[in-house]
Design a protein around this motif. Structure first.
Motif, PDB file in Angstrom:
ATOM      1  N   GLU A   1      -2.577   1.526 -10.040  1.00  9.98           N
ATOM      2  CA  GLU A   1      -3.838   1.008  -9.467  1.00  9.98           C
ATOM      3  C   GLU A   1      -4.027  -0.459  -9.787  1.00  9.98           C
ATOM      4  O   GLU A   1      -4.554  -1.214  -8.979  1.00  9.98           O
ATOM      5  CB  GLU A   1      -4.999   1.871  -9.972  1.00  9.98           C
ATOM      6  CG  GLU A   1      -4.926   3.290  -9.391  1.00  9.98           C
ATOM      7  CD  GLU A   1      -5.940   4.260  -9.975  1.00  9.98           C
ATOM      8  OE1 GLU A   1      -6.549   3.921 -11.021  1.00  9.98           O
ATOM      9  OE2 GLU A   1      -6.107   5.358  -9.399  1.00  9.98           O
TER      10      GLU A   1
ATOM     11  N   ALA B   1       3.500  11.204  -1.185  1.00  6.50           N
ATOM     12  CA  ALA B   1       3.959  10.085  -2.034  1.00  6.50           C
ATOM     13  C   ALA B   1       5.107   9.350  -1.349  1.00  6.50           C
ATOM     14  O   ALA B   1       6.039   9.971  -0.823  1.00  6.50           O
ATOM     15  CB  ALA B   1       4.418  10.609  -3.394  1.00  6.50           C
ATOM     16  N   ASP B   2       5.016   8.008  -1.370  1.00  7.78           N
ATOM     17  CA  ASP B   2       6.144   7.185  -0.904  1.00  7.78           C
ATOM     18  C   ASP B   2       7.104   6.927  -2.065  1.00  7.78           C
ATOM     19  O   ASP B   2       8.311   6.860  -1.906  1.00  7.78           O
ATOM     20  CB  ASP B   2       5.620   5.826  -0.392  1.00  7.78           C
ATOM     21  CG  ASP B   2       4.649   5.997   0.771  1.00  7.78           C
ATOM     22  OD1 ASP B   2       5.045   6.654   1.773  1.00  7.78           O
ATOM     23  OD2 ASP B   2       3.499   5.523   0.676  1.00  7.78           O
TER      24      ASP B   2
ATOM     25  N   GLU C   1      -2.311   3.083  -4.259  1.00  3.64           N
ATOM     26  CA  GLU C   1      -2.959   4.377  -4.462  1.00  3.64           C
ATOM     27  C   GLU C   1      -2.002   5.277  -5.248  1.00  3.64           C
ATOM     28  O   GLU C   1      -0.822   5.361  -4.906  1.00  3.64           O
ATOM     29  CB  GLU C   1      -3.275   5.011  -3.099  1.00  3.64           C
ATOM     30  CG  GLU C   1      -3.983   6.349  -3.180  1.00  3.64           C
ATOM     31  CD  GLU C   1      -4.065   7.042  -1.817  1.00  3.64           C
ATOM     32  OE1 GLU C   1      -3.698   6.402  -0.806  1.00  3.64           O
ATOM     33  OE2 GLU C   1      -4.464   8.225  -1.780  1.00  3.64           O
TER      34      GLU C   1
ATOM     35  N   SER D   1       0.815  -1.228   0.000  1.00  2.00           N
ATOM     36  CA  SER D   1       0.000   0.000   0.000  1.00  2.00           C
ATOM     37  C   SER D   1       0.847   1.277   0.000  1.00  2.00           C
ATOM     38  O   SER D   1       0.535   2.240   0.689  1.00  2.00           O
ATOM     39  CB  SER D   1      -0.957   0.005   1.199  1.00  2.00           C
ATOM     40  OG  SER D   1      -0.192   0.131   2.408  1.00  2.00           O
ATOM     41  N   GLN D   2       1.935   1.254  -0.776  1.00  2.00           N
ATOM     42  CA  GLN D   2       2.697   2.497  -0.956  1.00  2.00           C
ATOM     43  C   GLN D   2       1.856   3.476  -1.774  1.00  2.00           C
ATOM     44  O   GLN D   2       1.102   3.070  -2.654  1.00  2.00           O
ATOM     45  CB  GLN D   2       4.018   2.227  -1.694  1.00  2.00           C
ATOM     46  CG  GLN D   2       5.054   1.461  -0.897  1.00  2.00           C
ATOM     47  CD  GLN D   2       4.957  -0.031  -1.069  1.00  2.00           C
ATOM     48  OE1 GLN D   2       3.924  -0.564  -1.512  1.00  2.00           O
ATOM     49  NE2 GLN D   2       6.023  -0.723  -0.704  1.00  2.00           N
ATOM     50  N   LYS D   3       2.052   4.763  -1.517  1.00  2.00           N
ATOM     51  CA  LYS D   3       1.361   5.814  -2.267  1.00  2.00           C
ATOM     52  C   LYS D   3       2.314   6.297  -3.363  1.00  2.00           C
ATOM     53  O   LYS D   3       3.489   6.567  -3.091  1.00  2.00           O
ATOM     54  CB  LYS D   3       0.995   6.970  -1.324  1.00  2.00           C
ATOM     55  CG  LYS D   3      -0.033   7.953  -1.866  1.00  2.00           C
ATOM     56  CD  LYS D   3      -0.466   8.933  -0.766  1.00  2.00           C
ATOM     57  CE  LYS D   3      -1.564   9.884  -1.236  1.00  2.00           C
ATOM     58  NZ  LYS D   3      -1.935  10.859  -0.176  1.00  2.00           N
TER      59      LYS D   3
END
Ligand SMILES: N[C@@H](CCCCNC(=O)[C@H]1CCC=N1)C(=O)O
Ligand SMILES: [Mg+2]
Length: 259
Positions: free
Chosen positions: A72, A97-98, A77, A45-47
């Motif tokens: 996606e 953001a990651d 995300e 679930s990294q952004k």
């Protein structure tokens, strides 16, 4: 380096699903499993912040939207920043953001701000497409043919040598050829002494680089394409599994390589 066009990026998810089915059929693994096998990572679930970049030839229609779709697709995300360039980079970081995805005309990177890992599209594309070729389940050969020793082809040849495959390679550029022979120990594919390969990785900006003498009756051809390396008559005549997709598979590998 060949730049993508908006047309190359049309219908991307259908092309991804079609290629994923071919990869599963030909190797027993889907693209996510293949990336996990190569990089030893899984999404968590990294952004992902996608920053359009206006330098050089400028923004490519559908490019950022394609990256968002890919992000996606792997259950992450993602968001495209409202502004490009530095303002956009600031928005991506401020937006939590990651991982940052952004590309100019020469380098396309994935940068994980949390663990510091960084990846390029050309290396990851070479690695993942050569990995796909090498996992063809309808052969027990260790011979792989690599066509094209530019930035993508060289990365793929290097990956296959590391994995212990017998790599035969060809590139009309003798400097590229000599570099790969000296640094990687690849064998030059000799068009005068054709060998038939069941596993072929192609990475060139030219069409029809694969000739009849190069391929076994049943083979897997793995290539980012643009244009297609296989002449139509060979596709009809032989039982060829063709994995060819211009962007998503390489981006999937970029993401997995920085998780
Ligand atoms: N600056 C543009 C993106 C430019 C990408 C150019 N690089 C390629 O086309 C490479 C990447 C995979 C295949 N070719 C934008 O932000 O819209
Ligand atoms: Mg090509």
């Amino acid at each position: 380096m060949a730049l993508l066009t908006p047309e190359d990026l049309e219908d991307l998810l259908n092309k991804l699903n079609m290629n994923n089915n071919i990869i599963k059929e030909a190797t027993g693994m889907d693209i996510a499993q293949m990336c996990e096998a190569v990089y030893g990572t899984t999404p968590s679930s990294q952004k992902v912040g996608i920053v359009p970049i206006t330098s050089g030839n400028g923004i490519i229609g559908n490019f950022s939207a394609s990256l968002l779709a890919i992000t996606e697709y792997f259950g992450l995300e993602g968001f495209i920043t409202e502004h490009p360039d530095i303002t956009g980079y600031h928005q991506a970081v401020a937006g939590g953001a990651d991982i940052i995805l952004m590309a100019d005309d020469h380098i396309f990177i994935a940068h994980n701000l949390r663990n510091g890992k960084i990846a390029t599209n050309h290396v990851c594309t070479g690695v993942i497409y050569s990995e796909i070729a090498s996992r063809y389940k309808h052969t027990d050969s260790k011979d792989v043919l690599v066509i094209g020793l530019g930035r993508v082809g060289y990365a793929g040849a290097s990956h296959l040598v590391e994995k212990g495959f017998n790599v035969y390679a060809c590139d009309p550029n003798t400097d590229f050829m000599n570099k790969a022979i000296e640094e990687l120990g690849v064998k030059a594919y000799d068009v005068d002494k054709p060998r038939k390969f069941s596993m072929v990785f192609e990475a060139t900006p030219n069409a029809n680089t694969i000739s009849e003498g190069m391929i076994a009756e049943r083979c897997l051809v793995s290539t980012p394409g643009i244009p297609c390396a296989l002449p139509d008559e060979l596709v009809e005549k032989y039982d060829i599994d063709l994995v060819m997709e211009p962007l998503v598979i390489g981006v999937a590998a970029m993401l997995y390589s920085v998780f």
